[in-house]
Design a protein around this motif. Structure first.
Motif, short mmCIF file in Angstrom:
data_model
loop_
_atom_site.label_atom_id
_atom_site.label_comp_id
_atom_site.label_asym_id
_atom_site.label_seq_id
_atom_site.Cartn_x
_atom_site.Cartn_y
_atom_site.Cartn_z
N UNK A 171 -68.44 15.65 -101.64
CA UNK A 171 -69.31 15.74 -100.47
C UNK A 171 -70.71 16.20 -100.89
N UNK A 172 -70.77 17.21 -101.74
CA UNK A 172 -72.07 17.71 -102.20
C UNK A 172 -72.81 16.65 -103.02
N UNK A 173 -72.06 15.84 -103.75
CA UNK A 173 -72.67 14.75 -104.51
C UNK A 173 -73.38 13.77 -103.58
N UNK A 174 -72.70 13.37 -102.51
CA UNK A 174 -73.29 12.43 -101.56
C UNK A 174 -74.48 13.07 -100.85
N UNK A 175 -74.37 14.34 -100.52
CA UNK A 175 -75.49 15.06 -99.89
C UNK A 175 -76.71 15.03 -100.81
N UNK A 176 -76.48 15.23 -102.10
CA UNK A 176 -77.59 15.19 -103.07
C UNK A 176 -78.22 13.80 -103.10
N UNK A 177 -77.39 12.76 -103.05
CA UNK A 177 -77.93 11.40 -103.04
C UNK A 177 -78.84 11.19 -101.83
N UNK A 178 -78.42 11.69 -100.68
CA UNK A 178 -79.22 11.52 -99.47
C UNK A 178 -80.51 12.32 -99.56
N UNK A 179 -80.46 13.51 -100.12
CA UNK A 179 -81.66 14.32 -100.26
C UNK A 179 -82.70 13.62 -101.15
N UNK B 199 -95.27 16.16 -96.49
CA UNK B 199 -94.97 15.54 -97.77
C UNK B 199 -94.43 16.55 -98.77
N UNK B 200 -95.01 17.76 -98.79
CA UNK B 200 -94.54 18.80 -99.70
C UNK B 200 -93.11 19.18 -99.39
N UNK B 201 -92.78 19.26 -98.10
CA UNK B 201 -91.42 19.61 -97.68
C UNK B 201 -90.43 18.53 -98.11
N UNK B 202 -90.79 17.27 -97.90
CA UNK B 202 -89.90 16.17 -98.27
C UNK B 202 -89.71 16.11 -99.78
N UNK B 203 -90.78 16.36 -100.53
CA UNK B 203 -90.65 16.40 -101.99
C UNK B 203 -89.74 17.55 -102.42
N UNK B 204 -89.81 18.64 -101.67
CA UNK B 204 -88.92 19.77 -101.96
C UNK B 204 -87.46 19.42 -101.75
N UNK B 205 -87.18 18.61 -100.72
CA UNK B 205 -85.81 18.16 -100.46
C UNK B 205 -85.32 17.29 -101.60
N UNK B 206 -86.20 16.42 -102.11
CA UNK B 206 -85.81 15.57 -103.24
C UNK B 206 -85.50 16.40 -104.48
N UNK B 207 -86.35 17.39 -104.74
CA UNK B 207 -86.12 18.27 -105.89
C UNK B 207 -84.81 19.03 -105.71
N UNK B 208 -84.55 19.48 -104.47
CA UNK B 208 -83.29 20.19 -104.19
C UNK B 208 -82.10 19.29 -104.47
N UNK B 209 -82.24 18.01 -104.18
CA UNK B 209 -81.16 17.06 -104.47
C UNK B 209 -80.88 16.95 -105.95
N UNK B 210 -81.92 16.85 -106.74
CA UNK B 210 -81.74 16.77 -108.20
C UNK B 210 -81.13 18.06 -108.74
N UNK B 211 -81.59 19.20 -108.23
CA UNK B 211 -81.04 20.48 -108.67
C UNK B 211 -79.56 20.59 -108.30
N UNK B 212 -79.21 20.06 -107.14
CA UNK B 212 -77.80 20.07 -106.72
C UNK B 212 -76.96 19.23 -107.67
N UNK B 213 -77.47 18.06 -108.07
CA UNK B 213 -76.74 17.23 -109.03
C UNK B 213 -76.57 17.94 -110.36
N UNK B 214 -77.60 18.64 -110.80
CA UNK B 214 -77.50 19.39 -112.06
C UNK B 214 -76.43 20.47 -111.95
N UNK B 215 -76.41 21.17 -110.80
CA UNK B 215 -75.40 22.19 -110.58
C UNK B 215 -73.99 21.61 -110.56
N UNK C 141 -63.35 22.53 -105.02
CA UNK C 141 -62.39 21.42 -105.04
C UNK C 141 -63.10 20.10 -105.32
N UNK C 142 -62.33 19.13 -105.76
CA UNK C 142 -62.85 17.80 -106.03
C UNK C 142 -63.50 17.21 -104.79
N UNK C 143 -62.91 17.43 -103.62
CA UNK C 143 -63.43 16.85 -102.39
C UNK C 143 -64.76 17.49 -102.00
N UNK C 144 -64.87 18.80 -102.13
CA UNK C 144 -66.14 19.47 -101.84
C UNK C 144 -67.21 19.00 -102.83
#
Length: 401
Positions: free
Chosen positions: A124-132, A144-160, A118-121
């Motif tokens: 929500x995922x868009x904002x979650x990606x921004x925070x990541x 540091x490696x873990x935090x960088x992984x969270x940032x990469x996960x955010x970008x991957x979420x935006x691509x998805x 849905x548009x609303x979900x």
């Protein structure tokens, strides 16, 4: 009576001004949930020669963006950042604002039945990606490696999310596109132009004023038809808002450069206050002087809108400078503090809120969304968002670009 000490580099009034503007921005952005409210609170239509409260808030925010630029760059230089590092930061910040702006604009144009989620979900995922991606993570080398992984996960979420996205209508569907860049994108382009202008001219007051006048006159020239010969390139390369948006930012830059230019002089506080008032008066004179030609319109970004809103911003900042920095009266603004220091977080919280209550099918009765009662409700909502932002910050979650 004049101050015996020169003013400090820090102006608390800028943070208070930003917090108040964010409070108003959330408030006016919530007015769509209400009925039977005064028209002067709303955006005026493009064809109208008018301006409502909603048309003043965004220019005020751009003014504050400009106010902050000289202090931010000076602080980076003081910490030892090279010119290259500063330019890279300006570019990264611009990219972040543009990217978020594009996604938010596409959210507004999403076709709910046409997507897998849905548009609303999706929102929500868009904002979650921004925070990541842009959360301020702790300075812990072991993680540091873990935090960088969270940032990469955010970008991957935006691509998805971009892959899943469907916009438009069932008859004319569309994928992700720039459309326009949204509020954050307009801030991004304006910030880029103003930050680079200040970066190359620094605290040279004449150059700051020249940069401001360039954008103001560019806007005026466009409406006067003097730039019609540039129509072939306008669709590809153009100054955002025909110069209006960076004009607000550069007005703020000028205000800060004036302060920084004279800050070592005794008694500058009273003089600075008078300068701000004088600049505001000049802007109002320009705004009302150009109104007979093209009217006041935010949507069309007319010269009158630029002048009048710049004047209002100067007067508002002058009042807060007098109250907060001269009179040292700022305890009243403590409840709004999170909006002044975690502004981006504060701006994004309502997107989560609206999506969640829509998914859960929660709505207030109409009598709480009508007239004066409705306005009180929106004001309380704005305050609640700021309080939630403060709580989120305490949990260690805060966006910074």
């Amino acid at each position: 009576m004049q101050n015996s000490n020169p003013p400090s580099l820090r102006l608390d009034s800028i943070d208070v001004f930003r917090a108040l503007t964010m409070f108003l921005m959330i408030f006016v952005n919530d007015l769509w949930t209400l009925e039977d409210i005064p028209g002067w609170l709303l955006h005026s239509k493009a064809a109208e020669d008018a301006m409502g409260l909603s048309d003043v808030v965004f220019p005020g925010f751009l003014f504050i963006v400009g106010l902050s630029i000289p202090f931010a760059i000076a602080n980076r230089k003081k910490k030892g950042d090279s010119d290259r590092t500063i330019v890279m930061h300006i570019a990264e910040r611009t990219f972040a604002l543009l990217l978020m702006g594009v996604f938010i604009v596409n959210l507004e144009n999403a076709m709910d039945p046409g997507m897998v989620i849905s548009k609303d979900v999706w929102g929500i995922l868009m904002v979650v990606a921004f925070f990541l991606i842009w959360n301020v993570y702790p300075s812990n080398p072991d993680k540091k490696l873990f935090y960088n992984g969270l940032k990469i996960a955010g970008y991957l979420l935006l691509i998805g999310l971009a892959v899943l996205y469907k916009g438009g209508t069932p008859e004319n569907p569309s994928g992700m596109g720039t459309r326009w860049y949204g509020i954050l994108g307009l801030i991004g382009w304006s910030y880029l132009l103003c930050a680079l202008t200040y970066f190359f001219t620094r605290d040279k007051l004449l150059f700051a004023i020249t940069g401001w006048l360039f954008f103001v006159l560019f806007n005026l020239a466009d409406f006067a038809g003097l730039l019609d010969f540039l129509d072939p390139v306008k669709r590809y390369v153009w100054i955002v808002g025909s110069g209006s948006m960076p004009a607000f930012g550069m007005a703020g830059v000028v205000a800060s450069v004036v302060y920084r230019h004279y800050m070592k002089q005794t008694g500058i506080s009273q003089t600075y206050l008078l300068i701000l008032i004088a600049l505001g008066a000049v802007c109002l004179f320009y705004g009302f002087g150009t109104r007979p030609f093209w009217g006041i319109s935010k949507i069309r970004a007319t010269p009158a809108w630029v002048g009048i809103c710049s004047g209002i911003s100067y007067f508002a900042f002058a009042a807060l400078f007098w109250l907060v920095d001269l009179k040292k009266t700022k305890k009243w603004a403590e409840v709004l503090a999170p909006a002044g220091t975690a502004t981006l977080t504060c701006y994004l919280v309502p997107y989560i809120w609206y999506a969640v209550i829509t998914i859960l099918d929660i709505s207030l009765p109409m009598y709480l969304r009508t007239g004066v009662v409705g306005l009180i409700k929106s004001a309380c909502f704005s305050l609640l968002v700021i309080i939630l932002t403060g709580l989120i910050n305490r949990l260690g979650v805060r966006l910074k670009i």
